[in-house]
Scaffold this active site. Structure first.
Site: not given
Length: 355
Positions: A173, A118, A121
Protein backbone atom coordinates in the site's frame (compact mmCIF):
# COMPACT_ATOMS: atom_id res chain seq x y z
CA UNK A 1 -31.38 -72.26 39.40
CA UNK A 2 -31.70 -71.41 35.73
CA UNK A 3 -33.76 -68.34 36.63
CA UNK A 4 -31.04 -67.24 39.06
CA UNK A 5 -28.33 -67.56 36.41
CA UNK A 6 -30.51 -65.65 33.95
CA UNK A 7 -30.83 -62.72 36.38
CA UNK A 8 -27.08 -62.72 36.97
CA UNK A 9 -26.47 -62.49 33.21
CA UNK A 10 -29.00 -59.68 32.83
CA UNK A 11 -27.46 -57.71 35.69
CA UNK A 12 -23.98 -58.13 34.22
CA UNK A 13 -25.15 -56.96 30.81
CA UNK A 14 -26.85 -53.97 32.43
CA UNK A 15 -23.62 -52.98 34.14
CA UNK A 16 -21.65 -53.29 30.90
CA UNK A 17 -24.15 -51.32 28.82
CA UNK A 18 -24.84 -48.59 31.35
CA UNK A 19 -22.10 -46.19 30.10
CA UNK A 20 -23.21 -46.62 26.49
CA UNK A 21 -26.88 -46.06 27.27
CA UNK A 22 -25.97 -43.02 29.31
CA UNK A 23 -24.05 -41.53 26.39
CA UNK A 24 -26.94 -42.21 24.03
CA UNK A 25 -29.35 -40.56 26.42
CA UNK A 26 -27.36 -37.35 26.66
CA UNK A 27 -28.08 -34.55 24.20
CA UNK A 28 -25.13 -33.49 22.02
CA UNK A 29 -22.81 -31.04 23.72
CA UNK A 30 -23.41 -27.56 22.31
CA UNK A 31 -20.53 -26.21 20.26
CA UNK A 32 -18.57 -23.46 21.96
CA UNK A 33 -19.09 -20.06 20.43
CA UNK A 34 -15.85 -18.36 19.42
CA UNK A 35 -15.31 -15.47 21.77
CA UNK A 36 -13.10 -13.69 19.28
CA UNK A 37 -16.06 -13.39 16.91
CA UNK A 38 -18.40 -11.80 19.45
CA UNK A 39 -19.37 -8.51 17.87
CA UNK A 40 -19.32 -5.29 19.91
CA UNK A 41 -22.44 -3.17 20.25
CA UNK A 42 -23.23 -0.30 17.89
CA UNK A 43 -26.26 1.85 17.23
CA UNK A 44 -27.89 3.79 14.46
CA UNK A 45 -27.40 1.29 11.66
CA UNK A 46 -29.51 0.54 8.64
CA UNK A 47 -29.09 -3.15 7.92
CA UNK A 48 -29.94 -5.50 5.09
CA UNK A 49 -29.38 -9.21 5.34
CA UNK A 50 -30.70 -12.37 3.72
CA UNK A 51 -32.15 -15.51 5.13
CA UNK A 52 -29.82 -18.51 4.76
CA UNK A 53 -30.13 -20.10 1.35
CA UNK A 54 -31.61 -17.01 -0.29
CA UNK A 55 -29.79 -14.32 -2.24
CA UNK A 56 -31.44 -11.07 -3.16
CA UNK A 57 -30.82 -7.66 -4.62
CA UNK A 58 -34.03 -5.99 -3.48
CA UNK A 59 -35.62 -5.23 -0.10
CA UNK A 60 -35.14 -8.06 2.42
CA UNK A 61 -38.12 -9.72 4.15
CA UNK A 62 -39.60 -7.66 6.96
CA UNK A 63 -39.42 -10.51 9.42
CA UNK A 64 -36.36 -12.68 8.74
CA UNK A 65 -36.30 -16.07 10.39
CA UNK A 66 -34.55 -16.06 13.77
CA UNK A 67 -30.96 -17.24 13.66
CA UNK A 68 -30.20 -19.86 16.26
CA UNK A 69 -26.84 -19.62 17.95
CA UNK A 70 -24.38 -22.26 16.93
CA UNK A 71 -20.66 -22.86 16.87
CA UNK A 72 -18.24 -23.93 14.21
CA UNK A 73 -19.61 -26.79 12.18
CA UNK A 74 -23.24 -25.60 11.99
CA UNK A 75 -25.44 -25.79 8.93
CA UNK A 76 -26.54 -23.17 6.47
CA UNK A 77 -29.88 -23.05 8.26
CA UNK A 78 -28.49 -22.11 11.65
CA UNK A 79 -25.13 -20.44 10.97
CA UNK A 80 -25.12 -16.72 11.52
CA UNK A 81 -25.11 -16.40 15.28
CA UNK A 82 -22.62 -13.57 14.88
CA UNK A 83 -25.27 -11.60 12.99
CA UNK A 84 -28.19 -12.45 15.26
CA UNK A 85 -28.10 -8.74 16.10
CA UNK A 86 -26.94 -6.87 12.97
CA UNK A 87 -26.93 -3.66 14.99
CA UNK A 88 -23.85 -5.04 16.74
CA UNK A 89 -21.62 -4.73 13.66
CA UNK A 90 -18.96 -2.17 14.48
CA UNK A 91 -18.31 -1.04 10.87
CA UNK A 92 -19.73 2.37 10.01
CA UNK A 93 -20.61 1.01 6.54
CA UNK A 94 -20.58 -2.53 5.25
CA UNK A 95 -21.57 -4.57 2.21
CA UNK A 96 -21.44 -8.26 1.37
CA UNK A 97 -21.72 -8.93 -2.38
CA UNK A 98 -21.87 -12.02 -4.56
CA UNK A 99 -19.02 -11.38 -7.01
CA UNK A 100 -20.67 -13.42 -9.76
CA UNK A 101 -24.17 -11.94 -9.73
CA UNK A 102 -23.68 -8.64 -7.91
CA UNK A 103 -26.42 -9.62 -5.45
CA UNK A 104 -26.22 -7.81 -2.11
CA UNK A 105 -26.31 -10.34 0.71
CA UNK A 106 -25.87 -7.89 3.56
CA UNK A 107 -25.66 -4.12 3.77
CA UNK A 108 -25.30 -1.44 6.38
CA UNK A 109 -25.30 2.20 5.23
CA UNK A 110 -24.05 0.96 1.82
CA UNK A 111 -24.49 4.32 0.06
CA UNK A 112 -23.05 6.53 2.78
CA UNK A 113 -20.10 8.52 1.46
CA UNK A 114 -16.94 8.01 3.49
CA UNK A 115 -13.18 8.37 3.11
CA UNK A 116 -11.98 5.11 1.49
CA UNK A 117 -8.28 5.42 2.46
CA UNK A 118 -6.06 3.01 0.51
CA UNK A 119 -8.93 0.94 -0.85
CA UNK A 120 -8.63 3.74 -3.43
CA UNK A 121 -5.64 1.83 -4.78
CA UNK A 122 -7.94 -0.82 -6.26
CA UNK A 123 -8.90 1.76 -8.88
CA UNK A 124 -5.31 2.95 -9.23
CA UNK A 125 -4.10 -0.59 -9.88
CA UNK A 126 -6.91 -1.35 -12.30
CA UNK A 127 -6.10 1.67 -14.46
CA UNK A 128 -2.38 0.84 -14.41
CA UNK A 129 -3.20 -2.63 -15.70
CA UNK A 130 -5.60 -1.35 -18.35
CA UNK A 131 -3.55 1.58 -19.62
CA UNK A 132 0.08 1.04 -18.59
CA UNK A 133 2.95 -1.10 -19.85
CA UNK A 134 4.23 -3.13 -16.90
CA UNK A 135 7.75 -3.43 -18.34
CA UNK A 136 8.24 0.36 -18.42
CA UNK A 137 10.91 1.85 -16.17
CA UNK A 138 9.41 4.68 -14.13
CA UNK A 139 11.61 7.58 -13.01
CA UNK A 140 10.60 8.71 -9.53
CA UNK A 141 9.67 12.39 -9.39
CA UNK A 142 10.35 14.73 -6.50
CA UNK A 143 6.64 14.98 -5.88
CA UNK A 144 6.22 11.21 -5.65
CA UNK A 145 9.21 10.88 -3.34
CA UNK A 146 7.76 13.51 -0.99
CA UNK A 147 4.29 11.99 -0.53
CA UNK A 148 3.53 11.07 3.09
CA UNK A 149 2.23 7.98 4.81
CA UNK A 150 3.10 4.37 4.05
CA UNK A 151 5.68 4.00 1.27
CA UNK A 152 8.79 2.36 -0.11
CA UNK A 153 11.00 5.31 0.78
CA UNK A 154 11.59 6.10 -2.87
CA UNK A 155 13.90 8.97 -3.82
CA UNK A 156 13.87 11.35 -6.72
CA UNK A 157 15.66 9.97 -9.77
CA UNK A 158 15.39 6.31 -8.82
CA UNK A 159 14.00 3.94 -11.45
CA UNK A 160 11.48 1.21 -10.78
CA UNK A 161 9.61 -1.00 -13.22
CA UNK A 162 5.92 -0.24 -13.37
CA UNK A 163 5.19 -3.87 -12.49
CA UNK A 164 7.18 -3.53 -9.26
CA UNK A 165 5.38 -0.31 -8.40
CA UNK A 166 2.11 -2.17 -8.86
CA UNK A 167 3.24 -4.89 -6.46
CA UNK A 168 4.11 -2.19 -3.93
CA UNK A 169 0.72 -0.53 -4.40
CA UNK A 170 -1.29 -3.70 -3.84
CA UNK A 171 0.77 -5.46 -1.16
CA UNK A 172 2.54 -2.73 0.81
CA UNK A 173 0.00 0.00 0.00
CA UNK A 174 2.88 2.34 -0.85
CA UNK A 175 1.74 5.90 -1.47
CA UNK A 176 4.96 6.95 -3.22
CA UNK A 177 4.63 4.01 -5.61
CA UNK A 178 0.98 4.91 -6.32
CA UNK A 179 1.80 8.51 -7.18
CA UNK A 180 4.86 7.60 -9.27
CA UNK A 181 2.86 5.05 -11.26
CA UNK A 182 -0.05 7.46 -11.70
CA UNK A 183 2.24 10.21 -13.01
CA UNK A 184 3.84 7.77 -15.46
CA UNK A 185 0.62 6.25 -16.79
CA UNK A 186 -1.47 9.43 -16.82
CA UNK A 187 1.23 11.95 -17.70
CA UNK A 188 0.42 13.77 -14.45
CA UNK A 189 -1.40 13.02 -11.23
CA UNK A 190 -4.26 15.30 -12.23
CA UNK A 191 -4.85 13.58 -15.57
CA UNK A 192 -4.66 10.16 -13.96
CA UNK A 193 -7.23 11.18 -11.33
CA UNK A 194 -9.51 12.38 -14.15
CA UNK A 195 -9.30 8.88 -15.61
CA UNK A 196 -10.06 7.37 -12.19
CA UNK A 197 -13.26 9.40 -11.98
CA UNK A 198 -14.20 8.59 -15.57
CA UNK A 199 -13.77 4.89 -14.82
CA UNK A 200 -15.82 5.21 -11.64
CA UNK A 201 -18.63 6.81 -13.62
CA UNK A 202 -18.46 4.06 -16.25
CA UNK A 203 -18.81 1.44 -13.50
CA UNK A 204 -21.82 3.19 -12.02
CA UNK A 205 -20.02 4.28 -8.84
CA UNK A 206 -22.37 7.18 -8.21
CA UNK A 207 -21.21 7.90 -4.67
CA UNK A 208 -17.52 8.07 -5.52
CA UNK A 209 -15.15 10.91 -6.36
CA UNK A 210 -11.37 10.57 -6.33
CA UNK A 211 -8.93 13.40 -5.63
CA UNK A 212 -5.69 11.37 -5.65
CA UNK A 213 -4.40 7.89 -6.55
CA UNK A 214 -3.29 6.83 -3.05
CA UNK A 215 -6.23 7.54 -0.75
CA UNK A 216 -4.80 10.07 1.69
CA UNK A 217 -7.56 12.20 3.20
CA UNK A 218 -8.98 14.98 1.06
CA UNK A 219 -12.35 16.76 1.39
CA UNK A 220 -13.14 15.88 -2.23
CA UNK A 221 -12.11 12.21 -1.95
CA UNK A 222 -14.87 9.80 -0.99
CA UNK A 223 -16.62 6.56 -1.88
CA UNK A 224 -19.23 4.15 -0.50
CA UNK A 225 -19.17 0.53 0.62
CA UNK A 226 -21.40 -0.41 -2.31
CA UNK A 227 -19.21 1.39 -4.85
CA UNK A 228 -16.05 -0.26 -3.51
CA UNK A 229 -17.66 -3.69 -3.76
CA UNK A 230 -18.65 -2.89 -7.33
CA UNK A 231 -15.10 -1.77 -8.10
CA UNK A 232 -13.54 -4.87 -6.54
CA UNK A 233 -15.96 -7.11 -8.44
CA UNK A 234 -14.80 -5.56 -11.72
CA UNK A 235 -11.09 -5.53 -10.81
CA UNK A 236 -11.08 -9.19 -9.77
CA UNK A 237 -12.04 -10.12 -13.32
CA UNK A 238 -8.58 -8.97 -14.41
CA UNK A 239 -6.37 -12.08 -14.06
CA UNK A 240 -3.21 -10.11 -13.23
CA UNK A 241 -4.99 -8.10 -10.55
CA UNK A 242 -6.58 -11.23 -9.09
CA UNK A 243 -3.20 -12.97 -8.96
CA UNK A 244 -1.42 -10.07 -7.32
CA UNK A 245 -3.96 -9.40 -4.56
CA UNK A 246 -3.88 -13.02 -3.42
CA UNK A 247 -0.07 -13.07 -3.26
CA UNK A 248 1.44 -12.72 0.20
CA UNK A 249 5.05 -11.80 -0.65
CA UNK A 250 6.90 -10.20 -3.52
CA UNK A 251 10.41 -8.99 -4.34
CA UNK A 252 11.04 -5.58 -5.89
CA UNK A 253 14.01 -4.08 -7.68
CA UNK A 254 14.92 -0.39 -7.35
CA UNK A 255 17.62 1.08 -9.58
CA UNK A 256 19.63 3.84 -7.94
CA UNK A 257 22.84 5.78 -8.51
CA UNK A 258 23.94 7.55 -11.64
CA UNK A 259 22.13 6.08 -14.68
CA UNK A 260 20.47 3.51 -12.43
CA UNK A 261 23.46 1.19 -12.23
CA UNK A 262 23.05 0.23 -8.56
CA UNK A 263 20.46 -2.45 -7.93
CA UNK A 264 18.58 -2.44 -4.64
CA UNK A 265 16.26 -5.34 -3.87
CA UNK A 266 13.38 -5.17 -1.43
CA UNK A 267 11.00 -7.82 -0.11
CA UNK A 268 7.45 -6.80 0.77
CA UNK A 269 4.52 -8.58 2.40
CA UNK A 270 0.80 -8.07 2.06
CA UNK A 271 -1.19 -6.22 4.71
CA UNK A 272 -4.12 -8.62 4.20
CA UNK A 273 -4.27 -10.78 7.32
CA UNK A 274 -7.02 -13.01 5.93
CA UNK A 275 -4.70 -14.54 3.33
CA UNK A 276 -3.53 -17.91 4.58
CA UNK A 277 -5.72 -17.69 7.68
CA UNK A 278 -9.29 -17.65 6.37
CA UNK A 279 -10.38 -20.56 4.19
CA UNK A 280 -10.76 -19.36 0.60
CA UNK A 281 -9.43 -15.81 1.10
CA UNK A 282 -8.04 -14.39 -2.15
CA UNK A 283 -7.75 -10.58 -1.84
CA UNK A 284 -8.35 -7.58 -1.96
CA UNK A 285 -7.12 -4.34 -0.23
CA UNK A 286 -6.71 -2.72 3.17
CA UNK A 287 -6.88 0.96 4.06
CA UNK A 288 -6.28 3.31 6.97
CA UNK A 289 -6.18 7.04 7.61
CA UNK A 290 -7.10 9.04 10.68
CA UNK A 291 -10.34 10.17 9.01
CA UNK A 292 -11.29 6.89 7.36
CA UNK A 293 -10.39 4.59 10.21
CA UNK A 294 -9.56 0.96 9.45
CA UNK A 295 -11.05 -0.13 6.13
CA UNK A 296 -11.06 -3.41 4.27
CA UNK A 297 -12.22 -4.81 0.96
CA UNK A 298 -11.90 -8.59 1.24
CA UNK A 299 -12.75 -11.45 -1.11
CA UNK A 300 -12.93 -15.21 -0.71
CA UNK A 301 -13.79 -18.09 -3.02
CA UNK A 302 -15.18 -21.51 -2.18
CA UNK A 303 -16.12 -23.80 -5.02
CA UNK A 304 -17.81 -21.67 -7.69
CA UNK A 305 -18.81 -18.93 -5.23
CA UNK A 306 -16.78 -15.76 -4.72
CA UNK A 307 -17.89 -13.15 -2.18
CA UNK A 308 -16.72 -9.59 -1.56
CA UNK A 309 -16.98 -7.96 1.86
CA UNK A 310 -16.42 -4.23 2.38
CA UNK A 311 -16.06 -2.69 5.83
CA UNK A 312 -15.39 1.01 6.33
CA UNK A 313 -14.24 2.53 9.61
CA UNK A 314 -14.23 -0.79 11.44
CA UNK A 315 -12.01 -1.41 14.47
CA UNK A 316 -12.68 -5.16 14.11
CA UNK A 317 -12.34 -5.40 10.36
CA UNK A 318 -10.65 -8.81 10.25
CA UNK A 319 -13.08 -10.55 12.58
CA UNK A 320 -16.14 -8.97 11.03
CA UNK A 321 -14.96 -9.60 7.45
CA UNK A 322 -14.53 -13.27 8.33
CA UNK A 323 -17.97 -13.34 9.94
CA UNK A 324 -19.66 -11.70 6.95
CA UNK A 325 -17.94 -13.96 4.43
CA UNK A 326 -18.75 -17.07 6.47
CA UNK A 327 -22.36 -16.00 6.75
CA UNK A 328 -22.56 -15.40 3.02
CA UNK A 329 -21.15 -18.79 2.07
CA UNK A 330 -23.55 -20.51 4.44
CA UNK A 331 -26.52 -18.51 3.15
CA UNK A 332 -25.67 -19.49 -0.44
CA UNK A 333 -25.08 -23.11 0.43
CA UNK A 334 -21.32 -22.77 0.52
CA UNK A 335 -20.84 -25.91 2.58
CA UNK A 336 -17.80 -26.09 4.84
CA UNK A 337 -17.09 -23.45 7.45
CA UNK A 338 -13.55 -22.42 8.24
CA UNK A 339 -13.53 -19.63 10.75
CA UNK A 340 -9.93 -18.76 11.47
CA UNK A 341 -9.64 -15.02 11.23
CA UNK A 342 -6.86 -13.12 12.98
CA UNK A 343 -7.92 -11.36 16.14
CA UNK A 344 -6.96 -7.97 14.73
CA UNK A 345 -4.96 -6.98 17.79
CA UNK A 346 -1.41 -5.60 17.74
CA UNK A 347 -0.70 -6.79 14.20
CA UNK A 348 -3.53 -4.62 12.95
CA UNK A 349 -2.06 -1.36 14.23
CA UNK A 350 -1.70 1.01 11.26
CA UNK A 351 1.87 1.82 10.33
CA UNK A 352 1.10 5.06 8.54
CA UNK A 353 -1.64 6.85 6.71
CA UNK A 354 -2.72 5.26 3.47
CA UNK A 355 -1.96 1.72 4.60
Amino acid sequence: MRRGKRWIVLVALGILLAPVMSAWAKSPRPARIREDLTLPSATGSSVRRIQPGRAQTDRPPDAPAPIRQTGRGGTAADLGWFLADPEALSAASAVLMDADTGAILFARHPMEQRSPASTTKIMTALLILEEGRLDDKVVISERAAAVGGTGLGLRRGQRVMLRDLLWAILLKSANDAALAAAEHVGGSEERFVDRMNAKAAALGMQGTHFANPHGLDDPDHHSTAYDLATLARHALRNPTFAHMVQTREASLTILTGRNGRVVKRMAIRTHNQLLGQFFGADGVKTGYTALAGRCLVASATRGDRQLIAVLLNDTRRWVEAAALLEYGFAALGGGTFGLGAPDGSSADMPKGEGG
